[in-house]
Write an enzyme that holds these catalytic residues in place. Structure first.
Site, PDB file in Angstrom:
ATOM      1  N   GLY A 107     133.481  34.437 -41.195  1.00 36.44           N
ATOM      2  CA  GLY A 107     133.147  33.344 -40.300  1.00 36.44           C
ATOM      3  C   GLY A 107     131.670  33.052 -40.198  1.00 36.44           C
ATOM      4  N   LYS A 129     130.584  31.205 -44.277  1.00 38.78           N
ATOM      5  CA  LYS A 129     131.855  30.667 -44.749  1.00 38.78           C
ATOM      6  C   LYS A 129     131.873  30.375 -46.244  1.00 38.78           C
ATOM      7  CE  LYS A 129     133.206  28.617 -40.331  1.00 38.78           C
ATOM      8  NZ  LYS A 129     134.501  29.306 -40.198  1.00 38.78           N
ATOM      9  N   ARG A 156     136.063  26.589 -32.163  1.00 28.26           N
ATOM     10  CA  ARG A 156     137.195  25.833 -32.703  1.00 28.26           C
ATOM     11  C   ARG A 156     136.733  25.155 -33.996  1.00 28.26           C
ATOM     12  NH1 ARG A 156     136.413  23.049 -27.587  1.00 28.26           N
ATOM     13  NH2 ARG A 156     135.166  21.136 -27.834  1.00 28.26           N
ATOM     14  N   MET A 157     136.129  25.953 -34.861  1.00 26.57           N
ATOM     15  CA  MET A 157     135.520  25.417 -36.076  1.00 26.57           C
ATOM     16  C   MET A 157     136.541  24.712 -36.965  1.00 26.57           C
ATOM     17  SD  MET A 157     132.420  26.310 -35.453  1.00 26.57           S
ATOM     18  CE  MET A 157     131.537  26.000 -36.970  1.00 26.57           C
ATOM     19  N   PHE A 160     138.152  26.043 -39.905  1.00 34.15           N
ATOM     20  CA  PHE A 160     138.016  26.304 -41.349  1.00 34.15           C
ATOM     21  C   PHE A 160     137.116  25.275 -42.037  1.00 34.15           C
ATOM     22  CE2 PHE A 160     142.334  28.714 -42.053  1.00 34.15           C
ATOM     23  CZ  PHE A 160     141.849  29.777 -41.322  1.00 34.15           C
ATOM     24  N   ASN A 195     144.056  35.106 -44.214  1.00 35.34           N
ATOM     25  CA  ASN A 195     143.876  34.721 -42.813  1.00 35.34           C
ATOM     26  C   ASN A 195     145.039  33.840 -42.365  1.00 35.34           C
ATOM     27  OD1 ASN A 195     143.036  33.902 -40.297  1.00 35.34           O
ATOM     28  ND2 ASN A 195     140.997  33.253 -40.938  1.00 35.34           N
ATOM     29  N   SER A 235     143.960  32.459 -37.436  1.00 32.10           N
ATOM     30  CA  SER A 235     143.012  31.612 -36.720  1.00 32.10           C
ATOM     31  C   SER A 235     143.773  30.673 -35.789  1.00 32.10           C
ATOM     32  CB  SER A 235     142.173  30.786 -37.696  1.00 32.10           C
ATOM     33  OG  SER A 235     141.435  29.794 -36.997  1.00 32.10           O
ATOM     34  N   SER A 277     130.459  38.540 -33.346  1.00 35.33           N
ATOM     35  CA  SER A 277     129.872  38.087 -32.083  1.00 35.33           C
ATOM     36  C   SER A 277     128.802  39.055 -31.592  1.00 35.33           C
ATOM     37  CB  SER A 277     130.964  37.923 -31.018  1.00 35.33           C
ATOM     38  OG  SER A 277     131.889  36.925 -31.391  1.00 35.33           O
TER      39      SER A 277
END
EC number: 1.3.5.2
Length: 351
Positions: free
Chosen positions: A62, A65, A111-112, A114, A172, A175, A319
């Site tokens: 993340g 990317k 709330r990217m 992808f 993944n 998400s 984070s």
């Protein structure tokens, strides 16, 4: 040094600060000044999935990317770096703003969706990387407009292209920011998807004469019944490992924060307890030979040790890096090292 830069970065929009931070890491790497940001870490080899990691602390997917910052990230001392999530075709992701810091809670909501430049761009970036000091993981997903019934086609398209370049590959399916994606964790869908990917993995291993481990990343919001079902499927299909966990859709632990109601996955300190609980439950249900990577809420060396005690063979942070800076990497490695060298003080599985 990060403590000096953090107030400036936190004064900016979170996504802009993200980009500036990565550019600064690239500059530090090119000018040889990364040691001003990150302490040198003595080797702590850890053999997992048949791979020897320089140390058991990695970067979660993340942050990078598209694989544009691999050398700079390894220079921070990570034993492994996971790039992605990548999809077959480029996609813009969700509208901005889509990334929010909650400093009072050491948390992030994203709330990217992808957002990425597509698998071909990632492949070119990986091929340009010159100083892979640890293991490289590549995290793969599906495009937003690909229906779940055709999801396997997207994952296989990515798997085919990244297989020759990756040390391990992460599937993944957890998400919360791609509509319907988490439905792929349901038992029937999970079995159908993973069985196809396992078949392709074995085919690629025969083609390249090299077996690249394939892991599955799960959500922290699974019920006990869901965990049992996922463990049963993943154990039967003999995936190489599981990453626990992704971000949570449960924002109750940040209730009252001005940003608490922003849609998206919550990461950081508030997810530590639940992600570790899922990790522990998976460890109890999966074959002992199947390693787990623990991720979610690691903001200190003690948090990393807690993940290991819950059954993780390796840990990842993301984070925590935003809130603590690069010093978190060495802190986690040294905390795990101390516990490893003093097993009577706690139950951390041999690495």
């Amino acid at each position: 040094m990060y403590s000096l830069a953090r107030p400036f970065l936190f004064s900016l929009d979170a996504e802009r600060a993200h980009g500036l931070g990565l550019s600064a890491l690239d500059l530090a790497y090119r000018t040889g000044t990364t040691p001003l940001l990150a302490a040198r870490i003595a080797p702590m080899p850890s053999t997992v999935f048949g791979l020897t990691f320089p140390n058991p602390v990695g970067l979660a997917a993340g942050l990078d990317k598209n694989g544009e910052h691999i050398d700079a990230l390894f220079a921070l001392g990570f034993g492994f770096v996971e790039i992605g999530t990548i999809t077959p075709r480029p996609q813009a992701g969700n509208p901005q703003p889509r990334l929010f810091r909650l400093p009072a809670h050491n948390a992030i909501i994203n709330r990217m969706g992808f957002n990425n430049a597509g698998v071909d761009a990632l492949v070119r970036n990986v091929e340009r990387a010159r100083n892979r000091r640890g293991m490289l993981g590549i995290n793969i997903g599906k495009n937003k407009d690909t229906p779940n019934e055709q999801a396997a086609d997207d994952y296989i398209a990515c798997l085919d292209k990244v297989y020759p370049l990756a040390d391990y590959i992460t599937v993944n399916i957890s998400s919360p920011n791609t509509a319907g994606l988490r439905e792929l964790q349901e038992e029937t869908s999970l079995r159908q998807l993973v069985s196809q990917l396992r078949e392709r993995q074995e085919s690629l291993a025969a083609r390249y004469g090299r077996r690249v481990p394939m892991l599955v990343k799960v959500a922290p919001d699974l019920s006990e019944r869901d965990i049992d079902a996922a463990a049963r499927v993943l154990g039967e299909l003999q995936v190489d490992g599981v990453i626990a966990t992704n971000t949570t859709i449960d924002h109750s632990k940040v209730a009252g924060d001005p940003l608490a109601n922003e849609a998206g996955g919550l990461s950081g300190a508030p997810v530590l307890e639940q992600s570790t609980l899922v990790l522990r439950r998976l460890r109890a249900r999966l074959p002992e030979s199947m390693p787990l990577i623990g991720v979610g809420g690691i903001l200190s060396g003690a948090d990393a040790v807690a993940k290991m005690a819950a059954g993780a063979a390796l840990v990842q942070c993301y984070s925590g890096l935003i809130f603590r800076g690069p010093s978190l990497v060495s802190e986690c490695v040294e905390a795990i090292r101390r516990r490893r060298e003093a097993p009577s003080r706690g139950a951390v599985a041999p690495l």
